[in-house]
Write an enzyme that holds these catalytic residues in place. Sequence first.
Site, PDB file in Angstrom:
ATOM      1  N   ASP A   1      16.177  -9.795   6.885  1.00  0.00           N
ATOM      2  CA  ASP A   1      15.372 -10.564   7.845  1.00  0.00           C
ATOM      3  C   ASP A   1      16.198 -11.659   8.509  1.00  0.00           C
ATOM      4  O   ASP A   1      16.121 -11.870   9.717  1.00  0.00           O
ATOM      5  CB  ASP A   1      14.177 -11.229   7.143  1.00  0.00           C
ATOM      6  CG  ASP A   1      13.051 -10.237   6.876  1.00  0.00           C
ATOM      7  OD1 ASP A   1      13.005  -9.199   7.551  1.00  0.00           O
ATOM      8  OD2 ASP A   1      12.228 -10.511   5.977  1.00  0.00           O
TER       9      ASP A   1
ATOM     10  N   LYS B   1      -5.828  23.919  -8.640  1.00  0.00           N
ATOM     11  CA  LYS B   1      -5.850  22.719  -7.785  1.00  0.00           C
ATOM     12  C   LYS B   1      -6.403  21.555  -8.609  1.00  0.00           C
ATOM     13  O   LYS B   1      -7.516  21.656  -9.148  1.00  0.00           O
ATOM     14  CB  LYS B   1      -6.738  22.969  -6.557  1.00  0.00           C
ATOM     15  CG  LYS B   1      -6.795  21.788  -5.609  1.00  0.00           C
ATOM     16  CD  LYS B   1      -7.752  22.044  -4.453  1.00  0.00           C
ATOM     17  CE  LYS B   1      -7.812  20.829  -3.534  1.00  0.00           C
ATOM     18  NZ  LYS B   1      -9.004  20.831  -2.688  1.00  0.00           N
TER      19      LYS B   1
ATOM     20  N   HIS C   1     -11.712  18.242  -9.448  1.00  0.00           N
ATOM     21  CA  HIS C   1     -11.628  16.981  -8.692  1.00  0.00           C
ATOM     22  C   HIS C   1     -12.184  15.867  -9.553  1.00  0.00           C
ATOM     23  O   HIS C   1     -13.201  16.043 -10.224  1.00  0.00           O
ATOM     24  CB  HIS C   1     -12.449  17.069  -7.399  1.00  0.00           C
ATOM     25  CG  HIS C   1     -11.871  18.027  -6.413  1.00  0.00           C
ATOM     26  ND1 HIS C   1     -12.024  19.382  -6.517  1.00  0.00           N
ATOM     27  CD2 HIS C   1     -11.110  17.816  -5.305  1.00  0.00           C
ATOM     28  CE1 HIS C   1     -11.386  19.973  -5.514  1.00  0.00           C
ATOM     29  NE2 HIS C   1     -10.818  19.047  -4.762  1.00  0.00           N
TER      30      HIS C   1
ATOM     31  N   LYS D   1       8.412  -9.604  -2.278  1.00  0.00           N
ATOM     32  CA  LYS D   1       9.776  -9.993  -1.893  1.00  0.00           C
ATOM     33  C   LYS D   1      10.470 -10.857  -2.950  1.00  0.00           C
ATOM     34  O   LYS D   1      11.679 -10.751  -3.123  1.00  0.00           O
ATOM     35  CB  LYS D   1       9.765 -10.706  -0.535  1.00  0.00           C
ATOM     36  CG  LYS D   1       9.529  -9.745   0.630  1.00  0.00           C
ATOM     37  CD  LYS D   1       9.711 -10.453   1.966  1.00  0.00           C
ATOM     38  CE  LYS D   1       9.545  -9.484   3.116  1.00  0.00           C
ATOM     39  NZ  LYS D   1       9.783 -10.078   4.419  1.00  0.00           N
TER      40      LYS D   1
END
Length: 518
Positions: free
Chosen positions: A339, A156, A131, A302
């Site tokens: 939109d 892992k 980890h 956007k």
Amino acid sequence: MNQGQQHSISSDDTSEASRPKICVSIGRTRHRMVIAEHRALAERGAELVELRLDWLTRPPDLTRLLTDRPTPVVVTCRRLKDKGKWRYDENQRLTLLRAAIVAGAEYVDLEEDIAQKIPRHGSTKRIISYHNFDETPDYLEEIHAQLSEYDPDIVKIVTMANSPADGVRMLKLVSESRVPTAGFCMGELGAYSRILCGRYGAPFSYGTFSSERELAPGQLSFDQMRQLYRFESITRNTKLFGVLGDPIAHSLSPLLHNFGFHHDGLDCVYLPLRVPKGTLPETLKEFSWLDFQGYSVTIPHKEAAIACAEFPEEIVADIGAANTLYRDEHNAWRADNTDLGAALTSIRMRLTEDDPSASLEGKQVLMLGAGGAARAIGLGLVRAGAALTVTNRTHSRAISLAKDLGCQQTNWENRGSVYADVLVNCTSVGMHPGVDESPFPQHWLREGMLVFDTVYNPEQTLLLKQAKERSCRTVTGIEMFIRQAAAQYLAFTGQPADLELLRDTLRRGISPVGGMPL
Ligand code: NAP
């Protein structure tokens, strides 16, 4: 043989048994609570549970926890230095892990530095884990090779994502590994890798008992993993979609699109993709390895999204913003803005309810706001022939937008003196949690006026409630939201979306009583 062993995942699994599983972590301070949650999870369909022994305040009693366990288990006991809670001696921890193996736990999680101190025994499988709560190191392959030295059944690797591309590197590692590898990234930037790791061969990903019980950054709940993202059925054939934005955690788009896919029986999944401002082009380049078929685009990307498409629709260039990127039948990227059409349709539907011949042509429209939504909706209104007046808190933005649209503008303070047949709120005022605010005082609302609020959470904003009291006709932001999503769904899948299903799903998603359906 106890019940847990009967359920165990053997190495000669069939394809059903070897499909990726959601391992649900239980971290509770009392044995009684662990056992109760384990039972509840099994009843909810969990097939694998991680028992975090380090969370228990009393010394763990393996006999209590493992006898008659309702599902196979991973036994884990993390030290403080591994961000766990184990407060006893390290030797006691090693003894406990050995005891879990002797007791026949299906899996035991061993950190790299203790793997050699705990020998293989019986049928218990060894998860050798690494980890890193700070970063996703450049040398992931070396880490993996090192872990593979310690006789793992499963490697892992869980690291912190500091950029969206970290998750891609991790998934590449998972897909190229010979030893089964449960690899994914922590944090919101890498959340998608938790959902996609099974697609690339990870035997399992991790989830929590509920969304309030996060044990590691970015963890999703069992129900989200299973019902919203359908983790277990995501394969290499599953088509990927997602929403690009920042922030993105509270986006309701994954809810709408995934429920639509499920309803229509489509092998597709839609993911939340947090992408920091200014990093869209390079992130999409990295994501090309994952082979996404389409994206919804939200704040702050956007404008930047336009340059990411080979073929932007004309409307996108006109508005200066795209909210949709999708691949066409030639695999080329197209950009669209759904939109504008969604807002105009929502207004028109209400206008024509009482008078089928009514249109926006010549109607006096007052629009509050001059941000992205106002720019798209304002263009639609002007093109529909409405006599538009724009007003905005920051006056200079209203002047600039009015100039671009070729319409009128007025001071924010004077907005009540403008005569309007239609009032459109494109500000964020009234949005959760500011539900007691309205951008337009009630005494300025006029009977018969049509009031459209683009805010959709809550559905009944203060503006709309007060408009109803003044006998105005109202249109909620939900109508626009589901229509822009439906147009994206059509671009993504070629299939029309069920508007009723979207409306119902969205309502349940924003309901303060029912909360998110998951
Ligand atoms: P944006 O570009 O950030 O614009 C925000 C607008 O709200 C600006 O005009 C801003 O004015 C104004 N504003 C913010 N706080 C204000 C306050 N306290 N008083 C007065 N004005 C305030 O955001 P956007 O993308 O245009 O979105 C605006 C709203 O539309 C949001 O509520 C969003 O939920 C909604 N929306 C709905 C849909 C849908 O499908 N229903 C789709 C898109 C957007 P200044 O310029 O003075 O900051």
